[in-house]
Design a protein around this motif. Structure first.
Motif, PDB file in Angstrom:
ATOM      1  N   ILE A   2      -2.503  -3.829   0.575  1.00  0.00           N
ATOM      2  CA  ILE A   2      -3.175  -2.869   1.432  1.00  0.00           C
ATOM      3  C   ILE A   2      -4.436  -3.512   1.982  1.00  0.00           C
ATOM      4  N   ARG A   4      -8.499  -2.416   3.486  1.00  0.00           N
ATOM      5  CA  ARG A   4      -9.535  -1.398   3.658  1.00  0.00           C
ATOM      6  C   ARG A   4     -10.734  -2.009   4.363  1.00  0.00           C
ATOM      7  N   GLU A  47      -8.289  -7.254   1.713  1.00  0.00           N
ATOM      8  CA  GLU A  47      -6.845  -7.111   1.585  1.00  0.00           C
ATOM      9  C   GLU A  47      -6.426  -7.536   0.185  1.00  0.00           C
ATOM     10  N   THR A  50      -3.821  -2.532  -4.632  1.00  0.00           N
ATOM     11  CA  THR A  50      -4.591  -1.290  -4.659  1.00  0.00           C
ATOM     12  C   THR A  50      -5.665  -1.296  -5.739  1.00  0.00           C
ATOM     13  N   ASP A  75     -12.335   3.025   4.923  1.00  0.00           N
ATOM     14  CA  ASP A  75     -11.277   3.434   5.836  1.00  0.00           C
ATOM     15  C   ASP A  75     -10.072   2.527   5.678  1.00  0.00           C
ATOM     16  N   ASP A  76      -8.888   3.074   5.899  1.00  0.00           N
ATOM     17  CA  ASP A  76      -7.681   2.256   5.941  1.00  0.00           C
ATOM     18  C   ASP A  76      -7.804   1.250   7.075  1.00  0.00           C
ATOM     19  N   GLN A  78      -5.600  -2.361   8.968  1.00  0.00           N
ATOM     20  CA  GLN A  78      -4.381  -3.153   9.063  1.00  0.00           C
ATOM     21  C   GLN A  78      -4.647  -4.541   8.501  1.00  0.00           C
TER      22      GLN A  78
END
Length: 89
Positions: A2, A4, A47, A50, A75-76, A78
């Protein structure tokens, strides 16, 4: 994996925050970058898995010894395919 975007507000520039965050992120196995923003905040893109991201966010609420964090935004984002965690000027 993921990603952030983390923005840290308060007394976070001139106290070693970027260097300390990069050290923490690398120790957690994260990749991305951290930089100072013109408004006095510090911004990071991280990156990884989690649990490691959550650990970095938790660390961001305190930061290094002389930092005084008042607010952290997360925030999320890419993934950008970073290969290291870098300190940007």
């Amino acid at each position: 994996m993921i990603a952030r975007r983390i923005r840290v507000h308060g007394l976070v520039q001139g106290v070693g925050f970027r260097w300390s965050m990069a050290h923490e992120a690398r120790s957690l196995g994260l990749v991305g970058w951290v930089r100072n923003r013109s408004d006095g905040s510090v911004e990071a893109h991280a990156e990884g898995d989690t649990a490691a991201i959550e650990a970095l966010v938790a660390w961001s609420h305190e930061g290094p010894r002389f930092a005084r964090v008042t607010h952290v935004e997360v925030d999320d984002a890419q993934p950008i395919g970073a290969v290291i965690f870098d300190i940007e000027p």
